[in-house]
Design a protein around this motif. Sequence first.
Motif, PDB file in Angstrom:
ATOM      1  N   UNK A 195       0.829  -1.203   0.000  1.00 31.69           N
ATOM      2  CA  UNK A 195       0.000   0.000   0.000  1.00 31.69           C
ATOM      3  C   UNK A 195       0.862   1.250   0.000  1.00 31.69           C
ATOM      4  N   UNK A 196       0.582   2.099  -0.957  1.00 33.92           N
ATOM      5  CA  UNK A 196       1.294   3.375  -1.039  1.00 33.92           C
ATOM      6  C   UNK A 196       2.618   3.306  -1.746  1.00 33.92           C
ATOM      7  N   UNK A 197       3.100   2.109  -2.078  1.00 32.82           N
ATOM      8  CA  UNK A 197       4.395   1.977  -2.755  1.00 32.82           C
ATOM      9  C   UNK A 197       4.133   1.713  -4.229  1.00 32.82           C
ATOM     10  N   UNK A 198       4.565   2.551  -5.126  1.00 28.48           N
ATOM     11  CA  UNK A 198       4.331   2.317  -6.553  1.00 28.48           C
ATOM     12  C   UNK A 198       5.113   1.095  -7.048  1.00 28.48           C
ATOM     13  N   UNK A 199       4.470   0.285  -7.888  1.00 27.86           N
ATOM     14  CA  UNK A 199       5.112  -0.909  -8.436  1.00 27.86           C
ATOM     15  C   UNK A 199       4.977  -0.889  -9.959  1.00 27.86           C
ATOM     16  N   UNK A 200       5.849  -1.640 -10.586  1.00 28.89           N
ATOM     17  CA  UNK A 200       5.832  -1.784 -12.042  1.00 28.89           C
ATOM     18  C   UNK A 200       5.750  -3.277 -12.381  1.00 28.89           C
ATOM     19  N   UNK A 201       4.816  -3.624 -13.270  1.00 28.83           N
ATOM     20  CA  UNK A 201       4.640  -5.017 -13.674  1.00 28.83           C
ATOM     21  C   UNK A 201       5.245  -5.259 -15.056  1.00 28.83           C
ATOM     22  N   UNK A 202       5.829  -6.467 -15.227  1.00 32.18           N
ATOM     23  CA  UNK A 202       6.360  -6.899 -16.525  1.00 32.18           C
ATOM     24  C   UNK A 202       5.797  -8.275 -16.858  1.00 32.18           C
ATOM     25  N   UNK A 203       5.566  -8.520 -18.143  1.00 34.67           N
ATOM     26  CA  UNK A 203       5.154  -9.832 -18.651  1.00 34.67           C
ATOM     27  C   UNK A 203       6.278 -10.375 -19.507  1.00 34.67           C
ATOM     28  N   UNK A 204       6.844 -11.524 -19.061  1.00 41.25           N
ATOM     29  CA  UNK A 204       7.968 -12.139 -19.785  1.00 41.25           C
ATOM     30  C   UNK A 204       9.087 -11.114 -20.010  1.00 41.25           C
ATOM     31  N   UNK A 205       9.412 -10.338 -18.934  1.00 40.28           N
ATOM     32  CA  UNK A 205      10.493  -9.341 -18.933  1.00 40.28           C
ATOM     33  C   UNK A 205      10.237  -8.193 -19.907  1.00 40.28           C
ATOM     34  N   UNK A 206       8.980  -7.976 -20.260  1.00 38.99           N
ATOM     35  CA  UNK A 206       8.627  -6.871 -21.150  1.00 38.99           C
ATOM     36  C   UNK A 206       7.582  -6.000 -20.455  1.00 38.99           C
ATOM     37  N   UNK A 207       7.645  -4.709 -20.711  1.00 38.62           N
ATOM     38  CA  UNK A 207       6.679  -3.789 -20.105  1.00 38.62           C
ATOM     39  C   UNK A 207       5.355  -3.780 -20.851  1.00 38.62           C
ATOM     40  N   UNK A 208       5.274  -4.473 -22.000  1.00 40.02           N
ATOM     41  CA  UNK A 208       4.023  -4.554 -22.746  1.00 40.02           C
ATOM     42  C   UNK A 208       3.094  -5.541 -22.056  1.00 40.02           C
ATOM     43  N   UNK A 209       1.942  -5.040 -21.584  1.00 41.06           N
ATOM     44  CA  UNK A 209       0.997  -5.850 -20.831  1.00 41.06           C
ATOM     45  C   UNK A 209      -0.351  -5.885 -21.545  1.00 41.06           C
ATOM     46  N   UNK A 210      -1.130  -6.944 -21.331  1.00 37.53           N
ATOM     47  CA  UNK A 210      -2.497  -6.950 -21.866  1.00 37.53           C
ATOM     48  C   UNK A 210      -3.361  -5.928 -21.145  1.00 37.53           C
ATOM     49  N   UNK A 211      -4.591  -5.798 -21.581  1.00 34.89           N
ATOM     50  CA  UNK A 211      -5.515  -4.827 -20.979  1.00 34.89           C
ATOM     51  C   UNK A 211      -5.619  -5.085 -19.479  1.00 34.89           C
ATOM     52  N   UNK A 212      -5.331  -4.072 -18.654  1.00 32.96           N
ATOM     53  CA  UNK A 212      -5.231  -4.271 -17.213  1.00 32.96           C
ATOM     54  C   UNK A 212      -5.432  -2.955 -16.466  1.00 32.96           C
ATOM     55  N   UNK A 213      -5.434  -3.124 -15.138  1.00 29.52           N
ATOM     56  CA  UNK A 213      -5.361  -1.973 -14.231  1.00 29.52           C
ATOM     57  C   UNK A 213      -4.611  -2.410 -12.982  1.00 29.52           C
ATOM     58  N   UNK A 214      -3.936  -1.456 -12.312  1.00 30.82           N
ATOM     59  CA  UNK A 214      -3.165  -1.727 -11.091  1.00 30.82           C
ATOM     60  C   UNK A 214      -3.887  -1.090  -9.920  1.00 30.82           C
ATOM     61  N   UNK A 215      -4.120  -1.885  -8.874  1.00 28.86           N
ATOM     62  CA  UNK A 215      -4.827  -1.392  -7.700  1.00 28.86           C
ATOM     63  C   UNK A 215      -3.869  -0.677  -6.753  1.00 28.86           C
ATOM     64  N   UNK A 216      -4.415  -0.093  -5.690  1.00 28.77           N
ATOM     65  CA  UNK A 216      -3.614   0.685  -4.737  1.00 28.77           C
ATOM     66  C   UNK A 216      -2.651  -0.178  -3.946  1.00 28.77           C
ATOM     67  N   UNK A 217      -2.940  -1.469  -3.790  1.00 29.57           N
ATOM     68  CA  UNK A 217      -2.026  -2.345  -3.040  1.00 29.57           C
ATOM     69  C   UNK A 217      -0.992  -3.013  -3.948  1.00 29.57           C
ATOM     70  N   UNK A 218      -0.906  -2.580  -5.206  1.00 32.10           N
ATOM     71  CA  UNK A 218       0.115  -3.101  -6.116  1.00 32.10           C
ATOM     72  C   UNK A 218      -0.317  -4.294  -6.944  1.00 32.10           C
ATOM     73  N   UNK A 219      -1.533  -4.815  -6.724  1.00 34.56           N
ATOM     74  CA  UNK A 219      -2.004  -5.948  -7.525  1.00 34.56           C
ATOM     75  C   UNK A 219      -2.363  -5.485  -8.929  1.00 34.56           C
TER      76      UNK A 219
END
Length: 402
Positions: A54-78
Amino acid sequence: MPGLLSSPVCLTVIWFLSWSLRPSRAQIQADEVSGVQYGRLESNVTLACGKPQTGIPVVWHLNHSSALPWHKVTSDGSIVLLHVDHSAQGNYSCYDNQGLLLHSVKLRLGHPPGLLSVSCQVPNHTHVRCSWVDSVKTFLPAKYNASFRGSGQEWRPCIVDITRKHCDVDHPAFWQTIHTLRITETNGLGSETTYVRFKLHKLLKPDPPESVMVKELEGYSKRLIVSWNFPSSWPLHDAFPLVFHIRYRPMGSMYWSEIYSEESPVVISDALAGHLHQVQVRARDEVNSESQWSEWSPLLLVRPWEVYTTPEPEPEPTEELLPEEYFFPFNTKPETTTAKSHNPAFEDEGNLGLVILLVLFSVVILTTVLSLIFVVWVRQRRRDHATLQELASMVKMKSMPI
């Protein structure tokens, strides 16, 4: 003492020792990798970034790439993947704002199991094999558990072959009227159990007879001899005898002739002499009238015995035959004499016939010509008579007083 601990040098030493002794953030999070997560196709799938951040910004990668399918990131980083399809599968990793790995997970997508389509084969009284086909293509690895029992009995395992998707039961309780098979399929999204009830004595279907042979019977042009062996999967020949069905027909015929026998070989006595025949054999449990016939054995072709005679050589032409063969090359009837006498009587009769035909033809022509002349003469006479009448009438009219 409190002053010593609060000095800058002591604080620096304490901070260094505490930093060097605690595990790194990346090491802590690496121990928290969850492995594989399963999700349902065409639905929303949520992937957590380890413990709530919570409160800590995170970055998600798919197969080591920043290109992700249609998504959204919640406040807890999920991360929430929306209406996922197969392209959303892969390895997901989340990092903090300093690039340290916080969490990673492998996502696999598919469907939960559905009911199975099951069929069972009973090749003899001591073995049952049941196979199945998935009614739902899950796209996920599955496990199967199968069990089998007769009426009022306890469940016993049905040995599963996952690769071929079948299971086997040895020595089933054949005297039981109804049997039940239970198969449970399980994958990462759930499980489903299929129940099938059947009667073994109605499913009993032997394998086809083996080593089927058909031979001609020497000296008999209308007989064939057929032999075979019991199927190797039918071990108890004496306890469970089989009845065999033989069918045969000449090549090209639409209708089969049939023979039933309990023993091999069998003699066919009404084959069509000189013709190629088709022959097949199948089997069924002799005692159990509700059992099924086996499949037919492979089609065999055979021709009945025939007498083979060596044709006599034709005599070589002599000098006396050469003139006749020269003038009559299409004569196929063999002659019983080597020379033919010349008979002038046949020639005279031929000339006389020709003369008679010419005379008859001349008479017909003459008769036709005379008939035409007569018709023309009659018509002319009628015309002359009509002219005379007209002249007489005119003379009579002139002689009358005015």
